[in-house]
Scaffold this motif. Structure first.
Motif, PDB file in Angstrom:
ATOM      1  N   UNK A 186       9.387 -18.661  -7.286  1.00 37.73           N
ATOM      2  CA  UNK A 186       8.857 -17.299  -7.269  1.00 37.73           C
ATOM      3  C   UNK A 186       9.969 -16.283  -7.501  1.00 37.73           C
ATOM      4  N   UNK A 187      11.143 -16.519  -6.908  1.00 35.54           N
ATOM      5  CA  UNK A 187      12.297 -15.638  -7.097  1.00 35.54           C
ATOM      6  C   UNK A 187      12.676 -15.541  -8.570  1.00 35.54           C
ATOM      7  N   UNK A 188      12.738 -16.680  -9.249  1.00 36.67           N
ATOM      8  CA  UNK A 188      13.059 -16.667 -10.678  1.00 36.67           C
ATOM      9  C   UNK A 188      11.957 -16.004 -11.498  1.00 36.67           C
ATOM     10  N   UNK A 189      10.710 -16.090 -11.011  1.00 36.00           N
ATOM     11  CA  UNK A 189       9.624 -15.403 -11.696  1.00 36.00           C
ATOM     12  C   UNK A 189       9.858 -13.905 -11.760  1.00 36.00           C
ATOM     13  N   UNK A 190      10.346 -13.323 -10.657  1.00 39.06           N
ATOM     14  CA  UNK A 190      10.683 -11.902 -10.675  1.00 39.06           C
ATOM     15  C   UNK A 190      11.792 -11.602 -11.670  1.00 39.06           C
ATOM     16  N   UNK A 191      12.802 -12.453 -11.720  1.00 35.20           N
ATOM     17  CA  UNK A 191      13.918 -12.216 -12.632  1.00 35.20           C
ATOM     18  C   UNK A 191      13.469 -12.271 -14.093  1.00 35.20           C
TER      19      UNK A 191
ATOM     20  N   UNK B 154      10.594  -1.973  -8.688  1.00 34.34           N
ATOM     21  CA  UNK B 154       9.680  -2.868  -7.977  1.00 34.34           C
ATOM     22  C   UNK B 154      10.061  -4.326  -8.135  1.00 34.34           C
ATOM     23  N   UNK B 155      10.457  -4.721  -9.340  1.00 30.90           N
ATOM     24  CA  UNK B 155      10.886  -6.106  -9.572  1.00 30.90           C
ATOM     25  C   UNK B 155      12.107  -6.429  -8.727  1.00 30.90           C
ATOM     26  N   UNK B 156      13.038  -5.493  -8.620  1.00 28.84           N
ATOM     27  CA  UNK B 156      14.244  -5.719  -7.808  1.00 28.84           C
ATOM     28  C   UNK B 156      13.872  -5.886  -6.338  1.00 28.84           C
ATOM     29  N   UNK B 157      12.992  -5.029  -5.837  1.00 30.27           N
ATOM     30  CA  UNK B 157      12.539  -5.169  -4.446  1.00 30.27           C
ATOM     31  C   UNK B 157      11.863  -6.526  -4.235  1.00 30.27           C
ATOM     32  N   UNK B 158      10.986  -6.907  -5.169  1.00 30.68           N
ATOM     33  CA  UNK B 158      10.304  -8.200  -5.036  1.00 30.68           C
ATOM     34  C   UNK B 158      11.277  -9.362  -5.050  1.00 30.68           C
ATOM     35  N   UNK B 159      12.285  -9.286  -5.928  1.00 34.81           N
ATOM     36  CA  UNK B 159      13.271 -10.367  -6.009  1.00 34.81           C
ATOM     37  C   UNK B 159      14.098 -10.446  -4.737  1.00 34.81           C
TER      38      UNK B 159
ATOM     39  N   UNK C 242       0.820  -1.206   0.000  1.00 38.23           N
ATOM     40  CA  UNK C 242       0.000   0.000   0.000  1.00 38.23           C
ATOM     41  C   UNK C 242       0.858   1.263   0.000  1.00 38.23           C
ATOM     42  N   UNK C 243       1.908   1.276   0.815  1.00 36.79           N
ATOM     43  CA  UNK C 243       2.800   2.437   0.833  1.00 36.79           C
ATOM     44  C   UNK C 243       3.461   2.640  -0.525  1.00 36.79           C
ATOM     45  N   UNK C 244       3.894   1.527  -1.135  1.00 37.36           N
ATOM     46  CA  UNK C 244       4.553   1.624  -2.443  1.00 37.36           C
ATOM     47  C   UNK C 244       3.588   2.088  -3.526  1.00 37.36           C
ATOM     48  N   UNK C 245       2.327   1.668  -3.445  1.00 36.72           N
ATOM     49  CA  UNK C 245       1.352   2.112  -4.437  1.00 36.72           C
ATOM     50  C   UNK C 245       1.097   3.612  -4.337  1.00 36.72           C
ATOM     51  N   UNK C 246       1.028   4.126  -3.123  1.00 41.36           N
ATOM     52  CA  UNK C 246       0.859   5.571  -2.961  1.00 41.36           C
ATOM     53  C   UNK C 246       2.059   6.317  -3.537  1.00 41.36           C
ATOM     54  N   UNK C 247       3.252   5.797  -3.286  1.00 39.56           N
ATOM     55  CA  UNK C 247       4.455   6.409  -3.837  1.00 39.56           C
ATOM     56  C   UNK C 247       4.458   6.337  -5.364  1.00 39.56           C
ATOM     57  N   UNK C 248       4.081   5.175  -5.909  1.00 44.59           N
ATOM     58  CA  UNK C 248       4.053   5.009  -7.362  1.00 44.59           C
ATOM     59  C   UNK C 248       3.064   5.990  -8.001  1.00 44.59           C
TER      60      UNK C 248
ATOM     61  N   UNK D 222       7.846  -4.266  -3.494  1.00 42.70           N
ATOM     62  CA  UNK D 222       7.991  -4.666  -4.894  1.00 42.70           C
ATOM     63  C   UNK D 222       6.649  -4.842  -5.582  1.00 42.70           C
ATOM     64  N   UNK D 223       5.709  -5.525  -4.906  1.00 46.80           N
ATOM     65  CA  UNK D 223       4.376  -5.712  -5.483  1.00 46.80           C
ATOM     66  C   UNK D 223       3.713  -4.363  -5.771  1.00 46.80           C
ATOM     67  N   UNK D 224       3.834  -3.435  -4.819  1.00 47.12           N
ATOM     68  CA  UNK D 224       3.189  -2.137  -4.976  1.00 47.12           C
ATOM     69  C   UNK D 224       3.769  -1.299  -6.096  1.00 47.12           C
ATOM     70  N   UNK D 225       5.087  -1.362  -6.271  1.00 49.46           N
ATOM     71  CA  UNK D 225       5.731  -0.569  -7.317  1.00 49.46           C
ATOM     72  C   UNK D 225       5.517  -1.150  -8.704  1.00 49.46           C
ATOM     73  N   UNK D 226       5.156  -2.414  -8.801  1.00 46.97           N
ATOM     74  CA  UNK D 226       4.951  -3.047 -10.106  1.00 46.97           C
ATOM     75  C   UNK D 226       3.541  -2.801 -10.638  1.00 46.97           C
ATOM     76  N   UNK D 227       2.540  -2.902  -9.780  1.00 50.53           N
ATOM     77  CA  UNK D 227       1.146  -2.982 -10.229  1.00 50.53           C
ATOM     78  C   UNK D 227       0.698  -1.795 -11.072  1.00 50.53           C
ATOM     79  N   UNK D 228       0.746  -0.596 -10.515  1.00 47.94           N
ATOM     80  CA  UNK D 228       0.175   0.581 -11.188  1.00 47.94           C
ATOM     81  C   UNK D 228       0.991   1.008 -12.405  1.00 47.94           C
TER      82      UNK D 228
END
Length: 508
Positions: A479-484, A337-342, A314-320, A370-376
């Motif tokens: 899941x880690x490789x999914x981010x990569x 966001x992908x880097x944070x998620x990984x 939620x915090x990352x989405x507001x920032x994004x 990471x999830x928040x920065x990717x979505x929007x």
């Protein structure tokens, strides 16, 4: 669409958020109640999973029809009918006294709930000025993220204190309030000359997507292609999708215009959101199992431990949203966001049964960022090169890929965890034998002797826990490789034109 006043905008935001949270919450809130439902409805462990499968099948069938429905009936009517139908089917689910009843009502629930997120997304974007649409998507994204986070905790609490039926009844107040507030939503999106419905294409799509969802939902428990049911469903999925693609490319007015996938940003963005769904829902499946089964956390405590992921998102989405409003390249935001998620997921691959609660909380928080920065920003990129007249169809395709990605992620992650648990059991079990000196040292240190009870303890405690933990860790690696994998996809996305903005009206 004319911009709304701040007061009307707030009302629209609350109405849409209530409807979207209600629908997304239902994807996960039922999971924790399945054991109780199984006993009450006289179903076995395989049969009760149809409560989940029927809902997902209905969702993936109706999602691609979003644009066509909006053209015929308008945004407000679709939202109002969807909320009413969702609440009524929720009540019927709570009143069910047999497996057949609840599977039928869950299917209807999935039909009515499928359009809430994409149409709500359209209404939100139309109500906000162009410089605040990133914030609008961030607000809606927070609602979408709340479902997977709150679902297990709220479902466990309601089931423990009341009964499993209340995981459905809880939708009633949300739905009533959303319905009342939606009276203020201006209607839009309705076309005076809507496209004709290609019923043949719809039947092929329903066959293909419905069979595919059945394969993904039932494959792991039925041991995949050793099951005749899975083989039949796979044949149905392959044939249905092949003929559906052929039909969509050969008729003038297809149910879903797959020609839109020629747009590079939409096609790559849809692939990206599918992988994102794998990472999000895959994590949400295995993490509570690990916390409750292996680390012996209560359901409510497990939910609290997982909550920082939602807070970070939620915090990352507001920032994004703010960064997009200031003209920051959304592609850069997605990459961060992908880097944070990984990074957050990488730390979960180092878990053991002895970790403290802090090691569960802060990697989840990082992964949530990471999830928040990717979505929007990914949504913004996917639609930045589409014409307004194409955005209704694009929304259906984009949201379909998110849902399918989640289904595929749940199926793959569950299979990896199950298979690798068995591999770990076989490998570690080989070291527990009377001819291994380390085995005798372990028994001596533990004050144990070789007797039937010792073998039972070693099998149930040591092998069960350690082998299952190994399976979980291998699932986290996936899941880690999914981010990569997302990184090269994002690089190939086109930068939005300087004057582009997120879609204001998905069917203008």
């Amino acid at each position: 669409m004319a911009q709304e006043s701040p007061t009307s905008r707030l009302t629209i935001t609350v109405a849409v958020m209530l409807a979207v949270v209600m629908q997304v919450l239902d994807l996960t809130i039922v999971n924790v109640a399945l054991t109780y439902m199984r006993g009450s409805l006289h179903a076995n462990s395989d049969q009760i999973t149809w409560v989940l499968t029927s809902y997902m099948v209905a969702n993936v069938i109706i999602l691609p029809l979003t644009g066509l429905l909006v053209e015929r009936y308008g945004q407000r009517n679709i939202m109002l009918w969807s909320v009413v139908g969702f609440v009524i089917s929720s009540v019927l689910c709570g009143q069910s006294h047999s497996l057949l009843e609840i599977v039928l009502w869950r299917f209807l629930q999935g039909i009515f709930g499928a359009s809430l997120a994409p149409v709500g997304q359209t209404i939100m974007l139309g109500a906000y000025p162009s410089n605040k649409r990133g914030q609008a998507m961030a607000i809606l994204g927070m609602g979408i993220m709340l479902g997977p986070i709150l679902g297990p905790t709220l479902g466990g609490y309601l089931t423990d204190t009341l009964s499993w039926r209340w995981v459905f009844y809880v939708n009633i107040p949300f739905g009533i309030l959303a319905f009342l507030l939606m009276q203020t939503i201006p209607d839009g999106g309705k076309s005076s000359t809507p496209r004709p419905v290609d019923w043949t294409g719809f039947a092929l799509m329903a066959l293909g997507l419905g069979s595919l969802q059945g394969v993904l939902s039932l494959g792991d428990q039925d041991n995949w292609f050793s099951s005749r049911t899975i083989i039949i469903l796979t044949i149905g999925a392959v044939l249905g999708m092949i003929f559906f693609v052929w039909r969509s490319l050969s008729v003038k007015y297809p149910v879903v215009d797959l020609r839109l996938l020629k747009d590079r940003n939409l096609s790559i963005g849809s692939m990206g959101i599918g992988i994102f769904g794998l990472a999000l829902f895959g994590t949400m499946v295995i993490l509570p199992i690990m916390l409750e089964t292996l680390m012996h956390y209560e359901a409510f405590t497990a939910g609290l431990v997982m909550a920082p992921q939602g807070i970070g998102a939620m915090l990352a989405m507001m920032l994004a949203g703010r960064l997009l409003g200031r003209g920051v390249n959304p592609r850069n935001i997605v990459l961060v966001g992908v880097i944070f998620g990984a990074v957050g997921t990488y730390f979960t691959t180092l878990y053991s049964l002895d970790i403290s609660m802090a090691w569960l909380i802060w990697p989840s928080f990082i992964r949530g960022i990471g999830f928040g920065l990717v979505t929007i920003p990914l949504f913004t990129l996917a639609f930045s090169t589409l014409k307004k007249s194409q955005q209704a169809e694009g929304s259906g395709i984009f949201n379909l890929m998110r849902t399918l990605g989640g289904s595929i992620g749940i199926a793959i992650v569950s299979t990896v965890a199950s298979q690798e648990t068995q591999v770990g059991w076989n490998q570690m079990g080989g070291f527990i034998n009377p001819f291994n000196p380390a085995f005798h040292h372990y028994l001596a240190a533990a004050g144990m002797t070789q007797n039937p009870t010792t073998w039972q303890v070693l099998g149930n405690v040591v092998l069960y826990s350690q082998a299952n933990m190994r399976g979980m860790l291998d699932a986290f690696v996936l899941v880690f490789y999914g981010f990569l994998v997302m990184i090269p996809l994002i690089i190939f996305l086109k930068k939005p034109p300087p004057d582009s903005a997120p879609p204001t009206h998905l069917s203008e």
